[in-house]
Design a protein around this motif. Structure first.
Motif, PDB file in Angstrom:
ATOM      1  N   LYS A   1      15.126   8.793 -15.053  1.00  0.00           N
ATOM      2  CA  LYS A   1      14.425   9.967 -14.523  1.00  0.00           C
ATOM      3  C   LYS A   1      15.165  11.268 -14.824  1.00  0.00           C
ATOM      4  O   LYS A   1      14.793  12.325 -14.329  1.00  0.00           O
ATOM      5  CB  LYS A   1      14.217   9.818 -13.014  1.00  0.00           C
ATOM      6  CG  LYS A   1      13.258   8.691 -12.638  1.00  0.00           C
ATOM      7  CD  LYS A   1      13.088   8.592 -11.135  1.00  0.00           C
ATOM      8  CE  LYS A   1      12.160   7.445 -10.766  1.00  0.00           C
ATOM      9  NZ  LYS A   1      10.776   7.649 -11.270  1.00  0.00           N
ATOM     10  N   GLY A   2      16.231  11.195 -15.597  1.00  0.00           N
ATOM     11  CA  GLY A   2      16.926  12.392 -16.034  1.00  0.00           C
ATOM     12  C   GLY A   2      18.118  12.799 -15.194  1.00  0.00           C
ATOM     13  O   GLY A   2      18.683  13.872 -15.409  1.00  0.00           O
ATOM     14  N   TRP A   3      18.511  11.983 -14.243  1.00  0.00           N
ATOM     15  CA  TRP A   3      19.672  12.302 -13.415  1.00  0.00           C
ATOM     16  C   TRP A   3      20.964  12.080 -14.196  1.00  0.00           C
ATOM     17  O   TRP A   3      21.046  11.243 -15.107  1.00  0.00           O
ATOM     18  CB  TRP A   3      19.695  11.422 -12.165  1.00  0.00           C
ATOM     19  CG  TRP A   3      18.724  11.818 -11.095  1.00  0.00           C
ATOM     20  CD1 TRP A   3      17.403  12.130 -11.247  1.00  0.00           C
ATOM     21  CD2 TRP A   3      18.992  11.910  -9.694  1.00  0.00           C
ATOM     22  NE1 TRP A   3      16.829  12.418 -10.039  1.00  0.00           N
ATOM     23  CE2 TRP A   3      17.779  12.289  -9.059  1.00  0.00           C
ATOM     24  CE3 TRP A   3      20.112  11.714  -8.908  1.00  0.00           C
ATOM     25  CZ2 TRP A   3      17.676  12.474  -7.685  1.00  0.00           C
ATOM     26  CZ3 TRP A   3      20.018  11.894  -7.535  1.00  0.00           C
ATOM     27  CH2 TRP A   3      18.816  12.276  -6.937  1.00  0.00           C
ATOM     28  N   ASP A   4      21.965  12.816 -13.807  1.00  0.00           N
ATOM     29  CA  ASP A   4      23.322  12.613 -14.329  1.00  0.00           C
ATOM     30  C   ASP A   4      23.984  11.549 -13.451  1.00  0.00           C
ATOM     31  O   ASP A   4      24.407  11.833 -12.325  1.00  0.00           O
ATOM     32  CB  ASP A   4      24.099  13.929 -14.284  1.00  0.00           C
ATOM     33  CG  ASP A   4      25.501  13.798 -14.867  1.00  0.00           C
ATOM     34  OD1 ASP A   4      25.886  12.682 -15.266  1.00  0.00           O
ATOM     35  OD2 ASP A   4      26.222  14.818 -14.902  1.00  0.00           O
ATOM     36  N   VAL A   5      24.035  10.324 -13.948  1.00  0.00           N
ATOM     37  CA  VAL A   5      24.486   9.183 -13.151  1.00  0.00           C
ATOM     38  C   VAL A   5      25.859   8.724 -13.613  1.00  0.00           C
ATOM     39  O   VAL A   5      26.074   8.475 -14.808  1.00  0.00           O
ATOM     40  CB  VAL A   5      23.482   8.014 -13.252  1.00  0.00           C
ATOM     41  CG1 VAL A   5      23.956   6.839 -12.393  1.00  0.00           C
ATOM     42  CG2 VAL A   5      22.086   8.458 -12.833  1.00  0.00           C
ATOM     43  N   ARG A   6      26.766   8.607 -12.674  1.00  0.00           N
ATOM     44  CA  ARG A   6      28.090   8.012 -12.939  1.00  0.00           C
ATOM     45  C   ARG A   6      28.196   6.740 -12.105  1.00  0.00           C
ATOM     46  O   ARG A   6      28.031   6.788 -10.891  1.00  0.00           O
ATOM     47  CB  ARG A   6      29.206   8.980 -12.549  1.00  0.00           C
ATOM     48  CG  ARG A   6      28.998  10.409 -13.032  1.00  0.00           C
ATOM     49  CD  ARG A   6      29.168  10.573 -14.519  1.00  0.00           C
ATOM     50  NE  ARG A   6      28.795  11.916 -14.918  1.00  0.00           N
ATOM     51  CZ  ARG A   6      29.626  12.967 -14.911  1.00  0.00           C
ATOM     52  NH1 ARG A   6      30.866  12.815 -14.464  1.00  0.00           N
ATOM     53  NH2 ARG A   6      29.211  14.152 -15.328  1.00  0.00           N
ATOM     54  N   LEU A   7      28.464   5.626 -12.773  1.00  0.00           N
ATOM     55  CA  LEU A   7      28.532   4.347 -12.088  1.00  0.00           C
ATOM     56  C   LEU A   7      29.978   3.900 -11.959  1.00  0.00           C
ATOM     57  O   LEU A   7      30.724   3.875 -12.943  1.00  0.00           O
ATOM     58  CB  LEU A   7      27.700   3.302 -12.833  1.00  0.00           C
ATOM     59  CG  LEU A   7      27.413   2.023 -12.057  1.00  0.00           C
ATOM     60  CD1 LEU A   7      26.040   1.457 -12.405  1.00  0.00           C
ATOM     61  CD2 LEU A   7      28.481   0.959 -12.287  1.00  0.00           C
ATOM     62  N   PHE A   8      30.346   3.505 -10.749  1.00  0.00           N
ATOM     63  CA  PHE A   8      31.720   3.103 -10.444  1.00  0.00           C
ATOM     64  C   PHE A   8      31.695   1.713  -9.819  1.00  0.00           C
ATOM     65  O   PHE A   8      30.921   1.455  -8.892  1.00  0.00           O
ATOM     66  CB  PHE A   8      32.375   4.094  -9.490  1.00  0.00           C
ATOM     67  CG  PHE A   8      32.398   5.504 -10.018  1.00  0.00           C
ATOM     68  CD1 PHE A   8      33.479   5.973 -10.743  1.00  0.00           C
ATOM     69  CD2 PHE A   8      31.320   6.362  -9.791  1.00  0.00           C
ATOM     70  CE1 PHE A   8      33.492   7.276 -11.232  1.00  0.00           C
ATOM     71  CE2 PHE A   8      31.332   7.660 -10.278  1.00  0.00           C
ATOM     72  CZ  PHE A   8      32.419   8.117 -11.004  1.00  0.00           C
TER      73      PHE A   8
END
Length: 515
Positions: A73-80
């Motif tokens: 959806k265009g979000w800036d996602v950082r996965l930890f």
């Protein structure tokens, strides 16, 4: 949808869904999608950065799915990830494989420059306290001031008991699946969860036929069909006659609150009884409630011999001691439904005074019971056909039942089993429990309901509904819900006297919606 499922029941629901042909990977995909959808209105603006904190189990798998949908959806996602990616198993490992970007180690630094945190670290079945890196990460989340969306339950919260395992995330919103768990409505879990969204992830409703849950969140579906609404052609005698036993002259206020509540909730007639000094004061304060001078256990037994007086409340303002205990035993010898509150309970505490009068000793001798403690009360309750409800707060509960183990639900259920009474264990998360194991947790009470005399009003509401022949478990649940809803309708500044007077607005709304 007001059933509450323990963590073991929720796990069984997943397995039953799989046996019915629903792929577990599909359940995880839909769960993660529901989490992503719940996040959409938590952050505004073109640059929406979210830290998705994933744990080593299926909760982490849900987090991987949510991260993927938000990225799409265009979000800036950082996965930890807390732990080793190679250690993930089953569906969680597959969802990690589908994540196309880098997986960062989960550390407190993960929260820098973020707008939202998705907490997918640990689920409802947490069996040990969080410690080490996990506890440090949770503390950093809480200290960040960022809005948090938790998956299933806030990490660190045990889903069945609502208890914190070491330290827990404070969420603004929590997404759970199929049904809520007790931890979503019990304190402190309810506060930690924030808003709770229950998402449909494809578990068939028919699994409830196998689970047969006996625990519910209190609400209209649980009791409204049993509510005895006024009927055309009816009269006051159809709606029962409630009796409220007053304390001594300087302690009549509690009984007056209970009596007014019983009348407001629909009892056809209400009579306040007490000694001559008490009733002289009561008579100057009330109009639509009848007053009779009835003093002592023998006179009380005689007064309740009239079976039209079919519900009785005793305990508010009664004073602790053998005289009150004798009066309670007299009431219990009647055919009326009975509500025991406050001093009526403490008078049978193993740490308080006991009934030692000739009348109560005679009763005990006839029934072979111990004259010195709670077993006297429990035996009197169990031998009668009409129901008994108890409305203790935590202090009164512990004085009567001692330190029972387990969650608030466990303790209320055990107390109901021990005593034979319907237990209303009061508090911000009031629990209603029946001797047969049914239980409900109430969640609509506002904080301003914690005011002197509000418990006396609750006792009157239960008594008024029992007078109208409402089944006891449903009457207790209805009374607790109406109590909270009346407080919500009034708002801040509430005192106990306001509750009966605002109740008609609540009842009218329910009646209108019913029609």
């Amino acid at each position: 949808m007001n059933e509450l499922l323990t963590t073991s029941e929720a796990g069984l629901a997943d397995r039953l869904a799989a046996e019915a042909g629903v792929a577990t990977i599909s359940l995880m995909e839909r769960a993660g999608q529901a989490v992503a959808e719940a996040a959409l209105d938590m952050v505004w603006g073109p640059d929406r950065r979210v830290a998705v904190l994933c744990g080593p189990g299926n909760n982490g798998g849900d987090g991987f799915v949510a991260a993927r949908h938000l990225r799409d959806k265009g979000w800036d996602v950082r996965l930890f990830l807390l732990g080793d990616r190679d250690a993930l198993k089953g569906d969680a490992a597959e969802m990690a494989r589908r994540w196309p970007l880098v997986v960062h180690p989960a550390t407190p630094d993960a929260l820098q420059s973020m707008h939202l945190v998705i907490d997918a670290l640990f689920g409802a079945g947490l069996s040990r306290p969080l410690e080490g890196e996990a506890a440090e990460l949770v503390r950093a989340v809480n200290a960040s001031g960022l809005p948090v969306l938790s998956v299933d339950v806030p990490s660190g919260l045990e889903g069945t008991s609502g208890e914190v395992r070491g330290v827990a995330v404070q969420a603004r919103r929590t997404v759970t699946f199929f049904r809520k768990k007790p931890g979503h409505v019990l304190m402190p879990g309810r506060q930690l969860c924030g808003e709770v969204i229950v998402a449909d992830i494809g578990i068939p409703e028919r699994v409830l036929e196998t689970l047969k849950p006996k625990l519910h969140e209190n609400g209209l579906p649980l009791w409204v069909d049993h509510f005895n609404w006024p009927k055309d052609g009816g009269h006051k005698y159809d709606r029962g006659h409630a009796v409220v036993v007053s304390g001594p002259a300087l302690q009549t206020g509690a009984a007056r609150l209970g009596a007014r509540a019983a009348l407001r909730v629909g009892a056809g007639l209400v009579t306040l009884v007490g000694n001559a000094a008490a009733t002289a004061i009561i008579a100057t304060q009330i109009t639509s409630i009848m007053v009779r001078s009835v003093s002592g256990a023998t006179a009380l037994s005689e007064f309740l011999r009239d079976t039209r007086r079919n519900a009785a409340l005793i305990g508010p303002g009664a004073s602790v001691g053998p005289e009150t205990a004798d009066d309670v035993l007299a009431v219990l010898r009647s055919s009326a439904s009975v509500v025991l509150d406050a001093d009526a309970l403490t008078s049978f505490s193993d740490t308080g005074e006991k009934p030692r009068s000739e009348a109560s000793m005679g009763f005990l001798a006839r029934n072979g019971d111990n004259p010195h403690g709670r077993e006297t009360l429990f035996a009197a309750i169990k031998k009668r056909p009409a129901p008994v409800a108890m409305t203790p707060h935590e202090g009164e509960f512990k004085r009567l039942f001692g330190e029972l183990p387990g969650s608030k639900i466990d303790r209320a259920r055990e107390a109901a089993k021990l005593s034979g009474a319907f237990i209303i264990l009061k508090g911000a998360d009031t629990v209603i429990a029946a001797p047969d194991g049914r239980a409900a947790v109430n969640s609509n009470a506002p904080p301003w309901l914690a005011t002197a005399g509000s418990g006396d009003v609750l006792g009157g509401l239960v008594t008024g509904l029992l007078a109208q022949h409402m089944p006891p478990f449903e009457a207790a649940c209805a009374a607790v819900w109406l109590h909270g809803e009346a407080a919500n309708a009034f708002g801040m500044g509430l005192i106990a006297e306001d509750l009966p007077d605002v109740l008609p607005k609540v009842l009218q709304r329910l009646f209108t919606e019913r029609v």
